[in-house]
Motif scaffolding. Structure first.
Motif, mmCIF file in Angstrom:
data_model
loop_
_atom_site.group_PDB
_atom_site.id
_atom_site.type_symbol
_atom_site.label_atom_id
_atom_site.label_comp_id
_atom_site.label_asym_id
_atom_site.label_seq_id
_atom_site.Cartn_x
_atom_site.Cartn_y
_atom_site.Cartn_z
ATOM 1 N N GLY A 82 0.792 -1.223 0.000
ATOM 2 C CA GLY A 82 0.000 0.000 0.000
ATOM 3 C C GLY A 82 0.816 1.260 0.000
ATOM 4 O O GLY A 82 0.320 2.334 -0.363
ATOM 5 N N THR A 83 2.106 1.184 0.393
ATOM 6 C CA THR A 83 2.951 2.385 0.421
ATOM 7 C C THR A 83 3.299 2.877 -0.985
ATOM 8 O O THR A 83 3.776 4.000 -1.142
ATOM 9 C CB THR A 83 4.244 2.113 1.196
ATOM 10 N N THR A 103 -2.384 -0.453 -7.285
ATOM 11 C CA THR A 103 -1.522 -0.881 -6.188
ATOM 12 C C THR A 103 -0.704 -2.093 -6.616
ATOM 13 O O THR A 103 -1.249 -3.012 -7.244
ATOM 14 C CB THR A 103 -2.347 -1.243 -4.940
ATOM 15 N N GLU A 128 -6.514 2.628 1.394
ATOM 16 C CA GLU A 128 -5.676 1.528 1.867
ATOM 17 C C GLU A 128 -6.151 0.196 1.283
ATOM 18 O O GLU A 128 -7.348 -0.094 1.293
ATOM 19 C CB GLU A 128 -5.705 1.458 3.392
ATOM 20 N N SER A 131 -4.900 -5.895 3.980
ATOM 21 C CA SER A 131 -3.617 -6.379 4.481
ATOM 22 C C SER A 131 -3.576 -7.902 4.409
ATOM 23 O O SER A 131 -4.607 -8.565 4.274
ATOM 24 C CB SER A 131 -3.405 -5.925 5.926
#
Length: 255
Positions: A82-83, A103, A128, A131
């Motif tokens: 996500g960064t 992404t 976001e 995860s």
């Protein structure tokens, strides 16, 4: 020689030739357009009917984007970074103006650009991603060419330029974009994941092979136009040669 072209007869023939050639060119271009549209519909429809397959069975990192990849259903499993998400500005979806969210998905075979969806406006921070391990179901599309314009503040970009991302994202980059139609937890058919405010993006309108029958019709019209020019020139040369040929001597005439 060419002064004969100014006579009323040849001016009329020349005007008729121009009309015929213009008609042949336009009809050929029309048939070529039909060939492209037919090929696009046929190829996209055929690709969409294929069985969904793991991305690693369809292509590999750095491989060229094949013509039959467009709209190909695939799945791919990995972990989002996500960064490094991108917000691709100036996009449209169902009359709305906004941005794409792209992404990188880190997999065992390399890094996969995933177009996760569309958001309204141009956010300064990308939504976001989920995860942990995620399985993405979607279809394949090509990357984009760079778009001119002033530099945008990160994470905003103007296009999904894979040639630039290969130097910016970690690992070996796949030369495809996966247009996500669904995301689920884990490496199998886990719980479906939904990101609020994110709308899925349908497959793009991509270039595809020509419909050969209509392409042949286009060539035929252009050949007709060339034939008309050749016939006009042949008629003009024949008349010129007939008028300039020396008269044959008359035999048996005495003075």
């Amino acid at each position: 020689m060419f002064r004969r072209l100014l006579t009323p007869r040849w001016v009329g023939l020349l005007a008729g030739l121009a009309v015929v050639v213009a008609a042949c060119v336009l009809l050929g271009l029309w048939q070529l357009g039909v060939a492209r549209d037919s090929g696009r519909r046929d190829t996209v429809a055929a690709a969409g009917t294929l069985e969904r397959a793991p991305l690693q069975q369809v292509t590999r990192a750095h491989a060229d984007f094949a013509a039959d990849f467009s709209n190909r259903p695939v799945t791919v499993t990995g972990t989002y970074d996500g960064t490094r998400s991108l917000v691709v500005d100036d996009r449209r979806l169902d009359g709305r103006v906004g941005s794409w969210v792209v992404t990188p998905l880190l997999t065992e075979g390399g890094t996969v650009p995933v177009l996760r969806g569309f958001v309204d406006g141009t956010p300064t921070v990308a939504p976001e991603p989920p995860s942990g391990v995620v399985t993405v179901a979607g279809t394949l599309g090509p990357g984009e060419s760079p778009r001119d314009g002033a530099d945008l503040p990160a994470p905003q970009v103007r296009s999904v330029d894979l040639a630039a991302l290969v130097n910016e994202w970690p690992g070996d980059l796949y030369n495809v974009v996966v247009l996500a139609s669904g995301e689920s937890e884990g490496a199998g058919a886990g719980t479906a994941l939904v990101t609020p405010g994110l709308s899925r993006v349908p497959p793009p309108d991509v270039a595809t092979p020509l419909n050969l029958r209509n392409a042949a019709y286009a060539i035929q019209w252009w050949v007709f136009g060339i034939f008309a020019i050749w016939m006009w020139w042949k008629m003009f040369r024949a008349e010129q040669q007939a008028q300039t040929a020396p008269a044959a001597p008359t035999e048996g005439v005495t003075t």
